[in-house]
Every structure is written in C-alpha cells, then in structure tokens.
Design a protein around this motif. Structure first.
Motif, PDB file in Angstrom:
ATOM      1  N   HIS A 175      43.390  48.336  24.496  1.00 30.85           N
ATOM      2  CA  HIS A 175      43.005  47.137  23.391  1.00 30.85           C
ATOM      3  C   HIS A 175      42.765  47.948  22.223  1.00 30.85           C
ATOM      4  O   HIS A 175      42.044  47.323  21.263  1.00 30.85           O
ATOM      5  CB  HIS A 175      41.520  46.828  23.857  1.00 30.85           C
ATOM      6  N   CYS A 183      38.040  47.109  28.035  1.00 28.66           N
ATOM      7  CA  CYS A 183      37.243  46.058  28.051  1.00 28.66           C
ATOM      8  C   CYS A 183      36.302  46.434  29.356  1.00 28.66           C
ATOM      9  O   CYS A 183      36.856  47.460  30.060  1.00 28.66           O
ATOM     10  CB  CYS A 183      37.912  44.717  28.061  1.00 28.66           C
ATOM     11  N   HIS A 187      39.988  43.584  34.173  1.00 27.59           N
ATOM     12  CA  HIS A 187      41.342  43.674  33.586  1.00 27.59           C
ATOM     13  C   HIS A 187      41.724  45.192  32.894  1.00 27.59           C
ATOM     14  O   HIS A 187      42.796  45.552  33.172  1.00 27.59           O
ATOM     15  CB  HIS A 187      41.394  42.866  31.971  1.00 27.59           C
ATOM     16  N   CYS A 188      40.300  45.831  32.836  1.00 26.25           N
ATOM     17  CA  CYS A 188      40.626  47.369  32.705  1.00 26.25           C
ATOM     18  C   CYS A 188      39.969  47.896  33.711  1.00 26.25           C
ATOM     19  O   CYS A 188      40.501  47.838  35.066  1.00 26.25           O
ATOM     20  CB  CYS A 188      39.934  47.901  31.377  1.00 26.25           C
TER      21      CYS A 188
HETATM   22 ZN   LIG Z   1      40.815  45.124  29.220  1.00 25.03          ZN
END
Ligand SMILES: [Zn+2]
Length: 385
Positions: A175, A183, A187-188
């Motif tokens: 990011h 994040c 997603h991470c």
């Molecule tokens: Zn992320």
C-alpha cells in the motif's frame, strides 16, 4: 571511563538501539468509514505532536478526540478545542506503551494497539488512522488476530509468527502509494488488536528476525490450509505452476483433527448431469460407473474422468478435493477428508505436531520440502522509519 567516554557510549548505544527498532505503518480500521476517534493512552505516556510544530505530553488521564472539519482535523484535549491540524501523531514514550482507540460507531468496538498512531484527513468526512508499530509487535498482533484461540502452544505461535514475517517481507510495500505499508484487513493480514496472550507474544519475540527460506535461500510464500486430510497437494495441481517447496507430503498429523472428515450428499441425477454438462457421455455404462465409484482411498488424484478436482470442488462448494464417491440411495455420498486447498502447511497438523513436542522448525521442514528457518537480521532494513 571518563565522563565524555560514558556520554559517547550512551549516545552510540541509543543510536544502535534505534537503528534496530524497525517500525511498519499499518492502516487500522481500513475497511470502516472512520469519521471521528478517541485516543486514550492505556499504558505508558505519549507525546501528542500536531503538524510537527506543537508538542504536548499526555498521560493515562488524557482523552484526545479528533474529527474532520473541511480539509483539516479538529483536535480536542479532554473536551477542549486544542488546535486545527493536517497531521496528528501520538508518539509512544518507552518500549511498552499502548493505547486504546474508539471510533465511536456501534458496529466497531474499541481496540488496543501498541506503539504510535498517526491521524490524517482522508476523503469526504473521513479520517485515516495509521499504527506506526514495531515489527514484532505487529507480528504478534496478527498471530493473535488470526490464530490466537487455536492452542496455547508457544512453538505453534513461533511458527505462525515466522509465516507472518515471511508475508510481511514480500508484501511490505503493498500500500506504499497510499502512504502506508499494509492494511489491517484480510486483504493483507488481519490485525485487529495488539497481542495480549503471553504465548503469542513469546512466539513473536522469541522467533525474532527468523524467516523461512527455500533451498536457494529465497524467502518462501508460506501457503497454508486448515487440514490436509492426510496428504498435502502440490502447488502445480492447484495452480498449474510447480513450486519446489510445495510438494505432496503424507501427513498423518492431520488425521483425526477437527476438519479431518466431511460428508456431502448430491442427487445422483445432479451429479451425473454435472458431468454431462462437461461433455461426458453419461449413458455409457463404464463412464457412469466410474463417476459413481470414484475413489481416492489410496491417495489424492488430480481429476475425475479428466475434470480437474479443483473445478469440481469449486462448483459444488466442497471443503476439499480429497473425496471418494459412493451410491447412497438416490444420492451419491462424497466421503471427504481435509479442509482447504491442501497446499503447503496444514494448520491443524502443525498444531498437533507442536502439541506432540515437535519444534517449530521441524514443522516447517516437514510441510515445506527443502525449506528451513534462518535468522535474517537485515531483512527489514529497507523500512526507513
Ligand atoms: Zn491490504
């Protein structure tokens, strides 16, 4: 030692200490619209820094509220307007400081995080919250968020910590163009709080700087799943790309664990029609018979009559590709083993190994062929904050 030498020694020690304090910027509450927040130090003192020009020490009785007003932030200290700002930072004093943050919405409970917090104006009425956190504190927080309830075994948490560190190493710039490293969402890696479970903290800090590398010394992608069903799958069978360290392993440690077995029933007509839809002549007796007696009792297969098992798993929403078929009245019964894609480490198998007394590096070497745990002090040097 003369006074000057003592002073010089102290300065150098402090310098060295900070050189090894590696922080990472993680956006927190990243999947929520945050319009206001309240910051309270939970342990230790903080320095409140506003636009690099204003500084004030704040202790446990201070409460700082921030919300967005036009393009800037309104900062209140104990209910009184302090300043308007473009950037607010809460800088932890000391190694163990942590804070409590409440974003004042019903859906989100207050959370606690270690180290520092940066607050910035974001789009519309929103503000952006970034936890500038020591890498090992971050790793412990992720391990607790993702697997804290799985066991009390420190070796398992060491293993998890190393996997999180591997991920961090290969994704720390994910990011960067948004102004932070990672994040806090899946997603991470899920990072929903600081760690407070002693075994998790021990696992992260006692594996400091350790990562998993393949036979060539490259940091590996530590793929994992819930339960292998007794045999893991090669990466090639799932993603058509061979990976040296992701080869099939006979895994007795997953047997009998929580997600070892499953059953799924499908109407015979639906089962056969599915394969008819894939171009198969189901009127041919030998094809029909093969579809109704498909077996993986002797080990995993890649396909059923040429149709990849990964496709069948996806189309029927099955827990794994490791199943055998038998007629069961008007239905077929899928007798399944394992949960997940089956590639790499079986989490439940790993827990079983650790609880039986295997060490974390032995688990790594068992599931990732040719891989090993090494200490790499240098790996996060590219993080310059
Ligand atoms: Zn992320």
């Amino acid at each position: 030692m003369t006074k000057i030498k003592v002073l010089l020694f102290c300065i150098l020690s402090i310098h060295c200490f900070f050189a090894f304090t590696q922080n990472i910027n993680v956006r927190i509450f990243s999947n929520v619209k945050v319009e206001e927040m309240e910051f309270v130090p939970s342990f230790g003192n903080y320095i409140l820094i506003i636009d690099s020009s204003f500084e004030q020490k704040i202790g446990r009785k201070s409460k700082i509220n921030i919300e967005k007003d036009k393009d800037s932030l309104t900062v209140k200290l104990n209910g009184e307007l302090l300043r308007k700002a473009k950037r607010v930072e809460f800088l932890a004093q000391g190694l163990k400081a942590f804070f409590k943050i409440d974003i004042k919405t019903k859906k989100e409970k207050e959370r606690r995080y270690d180290d520092n917090l940066i607050v910035l104006p974001y789009k519309d009425k929103q503000i952006m919250l970034i936890n500038k956190v020591n890498i090992d504190n971050y790793i412990a927080g992720v391990v607790q968020s993702e697997a804290g309830g799985a066991t009390d075994n420190v070796d398992f948490f060491k293993l998890q910590a190393i996997c999180v560190r591997n991920y961090l190493y290969t994704n720390m710039n994910k990011h960067l163009n948004e102004g932070f490293n990672l994040c806090d969402d899946t997603h991470c890696q899920a990072y929903l709080s600081r760690a407070n479970k002693p075994q998790v903290i021990q696992g992260a800090w006692n594996s400091k700087a350790e990562v998993i590398v393949d036979a060539n010394g490259n940091i590996i992608e530590t793929l994992f799943h819930a339960n292998s069903g007794g045999m893991t799958v090669s990466a090639e069978d799932v993603w058509q790309k061979p990976v040296d360290y992701l080869q099939p392993v006979t895994d007795s440690f997953s047997i009998g664990m929580k997600d070892y077995r499953w059953e799924h029933f499908i109407k015979i007509r639906d089962w056969l029609n599915y394969f008819k839809g894939k171009g198969m002549n189901i009127k041919n007796d030998s094809i029909e018979n093969a579809l109704l007696t498909f077996s993986q009792q002797d080990g995993r297969k890649k396909d059923i009559m040429g149709i990849p098992l990964t496709t069948v798993r996806k189309d029927f929403g099955l827990k794994s590709t490791f199943f055998s078929v038998q007629k069961w009245g008007g239905e077929v019964k899928l007798d399944g083993r394992g949960y997940g894609h089956g590639v790499g480490l079986s989490q439940q198998g790993a827990i079983n190994m650790c609880e039986q007394g295997y060490e974390y590096w032995q688990v790594v070497e068992f599931y990732y062929k040719g891989a090993k745990v090494v200490k790499r002090e240098d790996i996060f040097n590219q993080l310059n904050n």
